[in-house]
Design a protein around this motif. Structure first.
Motif, PDB file in Angstrom:
ATOM      1  N   GLN A   1      29.374  65.291  34.946  1.00 18.95           N
ATOM      2  CA  GLN A   1      30.632  64.612  35.224  1.00 18.95           C
ATOM      3  C   GLN A   1      30.775  63.386  34.345  1.00 18.95           C
ATOM      4  OE1 GLN A   1      30.372  63.597  39.349  1.00 18.95           O
ATOM      5  NE2 GLN A   1      31.382  65.480  39.993  1.00 18.95           N
ATOM      6  N   ALA A   2      32.020  63.105  34.005  1.00 15.28           N
ATOM      7  CA  ALA A   2      32.315  61.887  33.259  1.00 15.28           C
ATOM      8  C   ALA A   2      33.666  61.369  33.713  1.00 15.28           C
ATOM      9  CB  ALA A   2      32.335  62.158  31.768  1.00 15.28           C
ATOM     10  N   TYR A   3      33.779  60.051  33.819  1.00 18.17           N
ATOM     11  CA  TYR A   3      35.042  59.396  34.136  1.00 18.17           C
ATOM     12  C   TYR A   3      35.280  58.330  33.083  1.00 18.17           C
ATOM     13  CZ  TYR A   3      38.361  56.197  36.178  1.00 18.17           C
ATOM     14  OH  TYR A   3      39.434  55.377  36.361  1.00 18.17           O
ATOM     15  N   LEU A   4      36.451  58.361  32.466  1.00 18.74           N
ATOM     16  CA  LEU A   4      36.792  57.389  31.434  1.00 18.74           C
ATOM     17  C   LEU A   4      38.021  56.609  31.869  1.00 18.74           C
ATOM     18  CD1 LEU A   4      36.458  59.709  28.329  1.00 18.74           C
ATOM     19  CD2 LEU A   4      34.798  58.049  29.146  1.00 18.74           C
ATOM     20  N   ASN A   5      37.923  55.298  31.846  1.00 21.21           N
ATOM     21  CA  ASN A   5      39.060  54.423  32.122  1.00 21.21           C
ATOM     22  C   ASN A   5      39.775  54.219  30.784  1.00 21.21           C
ATOM     23  OD1 ASN A   5      40.872  52.463  32.823  1.00 21.21           O
ATOM     24  ND2 ASN A   5      39.382  51.199  33.909  1.00 21.21           N
ATOM     25  N   VAL A   6      40.719  55.102  30.492  1.00 25.20           N
ATOM     26  CA  VAL A   6      41.354  55.148  29.180  1.00 25.20           C
ATOM     27  C   VAL A   6      42.059  53.845  28.808  1.00 25.20           C
ATOM     28  CG1 VAL A   6      43.022  56.391  27.762  1.00 25.20           C
ATOM     29  CG2 VAL A   6      41.513  57.653  29.284  1.00 25.20           C
ATOM     30  N   PRO A   7      42.841  53.210  29.699  1.00 20.84           N
ATOM     31  CA  PRO A   7      43.484  51.951  29.290  1.00 20.84           C
ATOM     32  C   PRO A   7      42.485  50.854  28.917  1.00 20.84           C
ATOM     33  CG  PRO A   7      44.512  52.790  31.274  1.00 20.84           C
ATOM     34  CD  PRO A   7      43.310  53.640  31.023  1.00 20.84           C
ATOM     35  N   LEU A   8      41.367  50.775  29.638  1.00 23.92           N
ATOM     36  CA  LEU A   8      40.369  49.758  29.327  1.00 23.92           C
ATOM     37  C   LEU A   8      39.660  50.064  28.008  1.00 23.92           C
ATOM     38  CD1 LEU A   8      39.156  47.141  30.371  1.00 23.92           C
ATOM     39  CD2 LEU A   8      37.414  48.502  31.504  1.00 23.92           C
TER      40      LEU A   8
ATOM     41  N   LYS B   1      27.620  56.596  19.190  1.00 21.82           N
ATOM     42  CA  LYS B   1      27.790  58.029  18.955  1.00 21.82           C
ATOM     43  C   LYS B   1      27.858  58.802  20.272  1.00 21.82           C
ATOM     44  CE  LYS B   1      25.803  61.891  16.376  1.00 21.82           C
ATOM     45  NZ  LYS B   1      26.745  62.747  16.973  1.00 21.82           N
ATOM     46  N   ILE B   2      27.019  58.443  21.230  1.00 15.28           N
ATOM     47  CA  ILE B   2      27.002  59.135  22.517  1.00 15.28           C
ATOM     48  C   ILE B   2      28.327  58.939  23.245  1.00 15.28           C
ATOM     49  CG2 ILE B   2      25.820  59.315  24.734  1.00 15.28           C
ATOM     50  CD1 ILE B   2      23.956  60.180  22.638  1.00 15.28           C
ATOM     51  N   VAL B   3      28.825  57.722  23.298  1.00 16.15           N
ATOM     52  CA  VAL B   3      30.097  57.447  23.971  1.00 16.15           C
ATOM     53  C   VAL B   3      31.234  58.175  23.254  1.00 16.15           C
ATOM     54  CG1 VAL B   3      31.743  55.641  24.571  1.00 16.15           C
ATOM     55  CG2 VAL B   3      29.318  55.271  24.918  1.00 16.15           C
ATOM     56  N   HIS B   4      31.165  58.233  21.940  1.00 12.18           N
ATOM     57  CA  HIS B   4      32.178  58.960  21.173  1.00 12.18           C
ATOM     58  C   HIS B   4      32.160  60.442  21.536  1.00 12.18           C
ATOM     59  CE1 HIS B   4      33.859  60.919  17.544  1.00 12.18           C
ATOM     60  NE2 HIS B   4      34.708  59.902  17.616  1.00 12.18           N
ATOM     61  N   ASP B   5      30.959  61.034  21.646  1.00 15.88           N
ATOM     62  CA  ASP B   5      30.843  62.452  22.014  1.00 15.88           C
ATOM     63  C   ASP B   5      31.336  62.711  23.433  1.00 15.88           C
ATOM     64  OD1 ASP B   5      29.794  62.890  19.507  1.00 15.88           O
ATOM     65  OD2 ASP B   5      27.711  62.986  20.193  1.00 15.88           O
ATOM     66  N   ILE B   6      31.030  61.811  24.367  1.00 13.38           N
ATOM     67  CA  ILE B   6      31.501  61.966  25.747  1.00 13.38           C
ATOM     68  C   ILE B   6      33.018  61.909  25.794  1.00 13.38           C
ATOM     69  CG2 ILE B   6      31.555  60.871  28.028  1.00 13.38           C
ATOM     70  CD1 ILE B   6      28.659  59.985  27.472  1.00 13.38           C
ATOM     71  N   SER B   7      33.602  61.011  25.025  1.00 18.03           N
ATOM     72  CA  SER B   7      35.064  60.892  25.028  1.00 18.03           C
ATOM     73  C   SER B   7      35.715  62.119  24.406  1.00 18.03           C
ATOM     74  CB  SER B   7      35.499  59.620  24.312  1.00 18.03           C
ATOM     75  OG  SER B   7      35.146  59.669  22.949  1.00 18.03           O
ATOM     76  N   LYS B   8      35.060  62.749  23.433  1.00 16.16           N
ATOM     77  CA  LYS B   8      35.618  63.975  22.860  1.00 16.16           C
ATOM     78  C   LYS B   8      35.593  65.117  23.870  1.00 16.16           C
ATOM     79  CE  LYS B   8      33.534  64.943  19.044  1.00 16.16           C
ATOM     80  NZ  LYS B   8      33.061  65.229  17.691  1.00 16.16           N
ATOM     81  N   LYS B   9      34.522  65.197  24.683  1.00 19.98           N
ATOM     82  CA  LYS B   9      34.447  66.232  25.710  1.00 19.98           C
ATOM     83  C   LYS B   9      35.518  66.044  26.768  1.00 19.98           C
ATOM     84  CE  LYS B   9      29.548  67.195  25.314  1.00 19.98           C
ATOM     85  NZ  LYS B   9      28.233  67.092  25.949  1.00 19.98           N
TER      86      LYS B   9
END
Length: 86
Positions: free
Chosen positions: A45-52, A65-73
């Protein structure tokens, strides 16, 4: 310089990670500037607060790199310090 990186939380063998904005000179568990989401590799599971995340990218933060990959998923594409939500 500010980076969006993972901060380890949880107990032994059951770790999950918070996506936080940190100064590059601070430790992994150091004081953060803001929480931008979480990632649980055990359950996928992943939750991203897009506005922040968008706010920190506009201020000049760089994702690891890891955060970038999670955001792509999560169908959020970070390119050239701008955020594109699909």
């Amino acid at each position: 310089m500010v980076k969006l990186r993972l901060k380890r939380c949880g107990r032994k063998q059951r770790a999950f990670y918070r996506i936080v904005a940190l100064d590059v000179r601070s430790r992994r568990e150091g004081r953060h500037l803001g929480k931008a989401g979480f990632y649980d590799p055990n359950q996928g599971q992943a939750y991203l607060n897009v506005p922040l995340i968008l706010y920190f990218l506009e201020q000049g933060a760089q994702p690891t790199k890891i955060v970038h990959d999670i955001s792509k998923k999560g169908n959020v594409r970070v390119s050239n310090c701008s955020l594109i939500v699909n």
